[in-house]
Design a protein around this motif. Sequence first.
Motif: not given
Length: 464
Positions: A338-354
Amino acid sequence: MTETDLVIIGAGPAGMAAARQAADAGLSVVLLDEQPGPGGQIYRDITRASPTRRALLGKEYDKGTSLAEGLQHPDITHISGAVVWQIEGDAQVAYTANGVGALVTGKRLLIATGALERPMPVPGWTLPGVMTAGAAQILLKQSGLVVENAVLAGAGPLLYLVAAQMCRAGTPPLALVETQAASDRLSALRHGAGALRGWRYLLKGLGLLRELRRAGVKRYTGADDIAIEGSTHAEALRFSVKGRTHRLPCDTVLLHHGVVPNTQVARGLGVPHRWHAGQGAFCPERNDWGGTPVDGVFIAGDGAGIGGAEAAANAGRLSALEIARQLATLTLAERDAAAKPLRRRLRRDLAARPFLDRAYPPYAGALSPADDTIVCRCEEVTAGDIRGMARLGCRGPSQAKAFGRQGMGPCQGRYCGLTVTGLLAAETGQSPDQTGYYRIRPPFKPVTLQELADIAPDQLTRGD
């Protein structure tokens, strides 16, 4: 006393998403939140907003609807208007709702208290007519009110969003005065690869800027020497750009230069925090599932580090999955699948933060205010007072508190804490980690004797 599997504090995106994920995994959940309805600050009043108001606030606001609807589950008890003021071991949470004190105990605790706007102490910021941009947005979300004859000042994407929403409401701001400079945007380019992975956020920002251009909103960038003029209320914003002084008459000034994690509850539980240089704030120590070094305590969402609403929701779901595994309603394999797709979306959501953190740094003049600028509004303590305490030998905020009472007012240091840490660190030459933060102790919020008395002795588990 109510007993449940999971207690969640905060019904923003992280709390709402975690509650539904946990309930779907077979856990009973009690969700506590101070507001009368779910949504947190980002989706404030989402269940009552009219179609007209939703159109003003934009498509991103509508994403809160499905999260709020997800709370309609037989195993989720959402207690609105609940002010948490103390937490004991094993997740025994004391709160007040409708003026009555109560207790709830969970097998696990998830803190999802979100973020606070970074205070922006500049000369005149305590005048009537000055508020944060986020406060103006709450007026719009909750009451449909739009401030008039206003200037927005500071840095960060929220300024563009609030200005655009004011334009849609037919009351555009007089001007947008931004403190970030061209050199900040150039420095941010080293995070360009991440920004491209988070292209949706960049596209959204460009769309907001187009709206402001079409509405004819004047923008100033690279602003410095910001001060608000007025005797009894805000009358004008004064600032300089490239050595040239500007003065904009106005009735309202909306300040904003970023948001920071709301760490008050986590600190009160003893969760260790570390300085995050990129975000200019303290963040709690936690693992990939949101688990902290304090047994049974998890943190998800912006309270663990600023990432935005969608990242917060996915972080909340991940914490819920791990809690369900620990309480044996999910297997390890089920959790990981269940976590696998969530982690993929989380990485995408955080990519622009820096990229965003570097492109829109906090306003330097508010991080190190002039000596006569008030930094603790509750106790009217100035920046010069704090510097004087450092020269007397105070090494950290808790020690300095004994000299000036800053951090002892109604907000309990929520709004002055980072400023005091920064001033002391600059004066003593210590790092923010060495300087530290206020020691937070309950009650986290004011509580009356009646509310304490409401908690009958037979509800207490240790005869407290």
